[in-house]
Design a protein around this motif. Sequence first.
Motif, PDB file in Angstrom:
ATOM      1  N   GLY A 161      40.755   4.942 -39.129  1.00  6.16           N
ATOM      2  CA  GLY A 161      41.370   5.756 -38.088  1.00  6.16           C
ATOM      3  C   GLY A 161      42.311   4.932 -37.241  1.00  6.16           C
ATOM      4  O   GLY A 161      42.472   3.725 -37.455  1.00  6.16           O
ATOM      5  N   GLU A 162      42.926   5.582 -36.234  1.00  3.96           N
ATOM      6  CA  GLU A 162      43.918   4.891 -35.408  1.00  3.96           C
ATOM      7  C   GLU A 162      43.809   5.330 -33.955  1.00  3.96           C
ATOM      8  O   GLU A 162      43.179   6.336 -33.629  1.00  3.96           O
ATOM      9  CB  GLU A 162      45.339   5.157 -35.933  1.00  3.96           C
ATOM     10  N   SER A 163      44.449   4.553 -33.083  1.00  2.00           N
ATOM     11  CA  SER A 163      44.582   4.844 -31.665  1.00  2.00           C
ATOM     12  C   SER A 163      43.201   4.896 -31.004  1.00  2.00           C
ATOM     13  O   SER A 163      42.444   3.936 -31.089  1.00  2.00           O
ATOM     14  CB  SER A 163      45.376   6.146 -31.474  1.00  2.00           C
ATOM     15  N   TYR A 164      42.828   6.016 -30.357  1.00  2.00           N
ATOM     16  CA  TYR A 164      41.508   6.090 -29.718  1.00  2.00           C
ATOM     17  C   TYR A 164      40.375   6.106 -30.750  1.00  2.00           C
ATOM     18  O   TYR A 164      39.208   5.951 -30.392  1.00  2.00           O
ATOM     19  CB  TYR A 164      41.411   7.318 -28.815  1.00  2.00           C
ATOM     20  N   ALA A 165      40.706   6.230 -32.017  1.00  2.00           N
ATOM     21  CA  ALA A 165      39.679   6.033 -33.054  1.00  2.00           C
ATOM     22  C   ALA A 165      39.199   4.587 -33.066  1.00  2.00           C
ATOM     23  O   ALA A 165      38.236   4.274 -33.763  1.00  2.00           O
ATOM     24  CB  ALA A 165      40.208   6.430 -34.423  1.00  2.00           C
ATOM     25  N   GLY A 166      39.856   3.713 -32.298  1.00  2.00           N
ATOM     26  CA  GLY A 166      39.287   2.399 -32.021  1.00  2.00           C
ATOM     27  C   GLY A 166      37.944   2.501 -31.334  1.00  2.00           C
ATOM     28  O   GLY A 166      37.162   1.540 -31.343  1.00  2.00           O
ATOM     29  N   HIS A 167      37.644   3.662 -30.736  1.00  2.00           N
ATOM     30  CA  HIS A 167      36.297   3.991 -30.263  1.00  2.00           C
ATOM     31  C   HIS A 167      35.522   4.754 -31.328  1.00  2.00           C
ATOM     32  O   HIS A 167      34.410   4.376 -31.702  1.00  2.00           O
ATOM     33  CB  HIS A 167      36.375   4.839 -28.988  1.00  2.00           C
TER      34      HIS A 167
END
Length: 484
Positions: free
Chosen positions: A218-224
């Motif tokens: 995943g990317e962006s807030y998918a870092g969470h």
Amino acid sequence: MTLISYLLLLVFSSYLLGFPVASTDNQINNLNKLIKSRGSDSPPYADPWTEHDVSNLSPFHIIPQEGSQEADRIDRLPGQPEVDFDQYAGYVTVDPHAGRALFYYFAESPQNSSTKPLVLWLNGGPGCSSFGYGAMEELGPFRVNSDGKTLYRNDYAWNNAANILFLESPAGVGFSYSNTSSDYTTGDKRTAKDSYTFLLNWLERFPQYKTRCFFITGESYAGHYVPQLAALVLSENKKANQTIINLSGIAIGNAWIDDNTSIEGMYDYYWTHALNSDETNVGINKNCDYVSGNFSDTCYKYQSQGDGEYGRIDIYNIYAPLCDGSTQKPGSPGSVKDFDPCSDGYVSSYLNRAEVQEALHVRNTSWTHCGGVGWTDSPTTILPTINQLIGSGISVWIYSGDIDGRVPVTSSRYSVNRLKLPVETAWRPWYYNEEVGGYVVGYKGVVLTTVRGAGHTVPSYQPERALVMISSFLQGELPPPSTV
């Protein structure tokens, strides 16, 4: 003043300064709104996830899935070209009492799908669509033409390397929904729990994938999203009488991992890429303490000044053209190698067509890229969770398009540096078609790689290089060195 205060105006700065914004509902605006909300009246955010937090998320609803796989099969999407793979879409109920159901789209690999791994893709926001962004504008098998009615093939789709599962999460995003209105106020913990419940039920619906190697990306807030879901999977795998999910690794792109390092990296990127003045850069470095996260009013002033200095550009890709509706030529075929900055509009038009929604087996929905969900819990750092994953032995990759200005490569590097990991493979270029595709460094437990010439949504801008990168990740190898 805390670290969070600096973003009090960031989400609105483009409007206040007269800069155009393509859409008010996108991954970065949603992220800015979340950070802005972190004030004294909000629930505590500073505590990182722990194994105790993860273990308290059960129980999970498991529902019989007989016959659902075939019912979800897509015969043909409206306006799609001929394809040589199977695709499925539909809802998986994650809470029958609340009537909460998540939408998925699944594209099997055209070649040897029975032996290739299963990859879950999650977009960020929080609250943005993995289908609209990930599947239709990035790594999925199709892109939408400018007419908003027809599709063209993405020859560099990630289902060339794996079977790809896109999940719209949480409820309220895209086609995912709940019959309980309070469910639209959610957070990291419920998102992880619902995503895990989705996986358990989806694997009952597609039992042929139960023992397959599984990766979360995943990317962006998918870092969470990605590390938290991975931590939950590993925790539940230890319990008796529980479905074992064969998690092999995670990969997160231009990922929001740690508030302090992400903000520090963003302003450093602005200056090193000639987006900010020397005076602003000096003011930020002199007055902003990224170690403690305590900012002065002067720090905030210089950060706000930096936000205004970069002007009318697409901060997702600092060298990309802006969407200009007056130059659009409806009916002209799209090119996967030349990303159209107006793609958001094409995708929205396509996914709101009644015949498209019917083909996807969804209820009538006014679809948007990002849902209006409220967020209640979100740790300011995900680094402790990443440390847990490193300790588990699964593969952990952090990749970054190097011309994204909002969650830039400097933020990724600063976040990884906070982990204080020894280097096992020194920094080097990697290649595709005898050109540098990016750079890679192997730490003990983490691989950090860049994709040259890519913005925030890496596969949108560099589809070929992105496919090489993710194929290397799935094979457990670093991207290829020069063949010259």
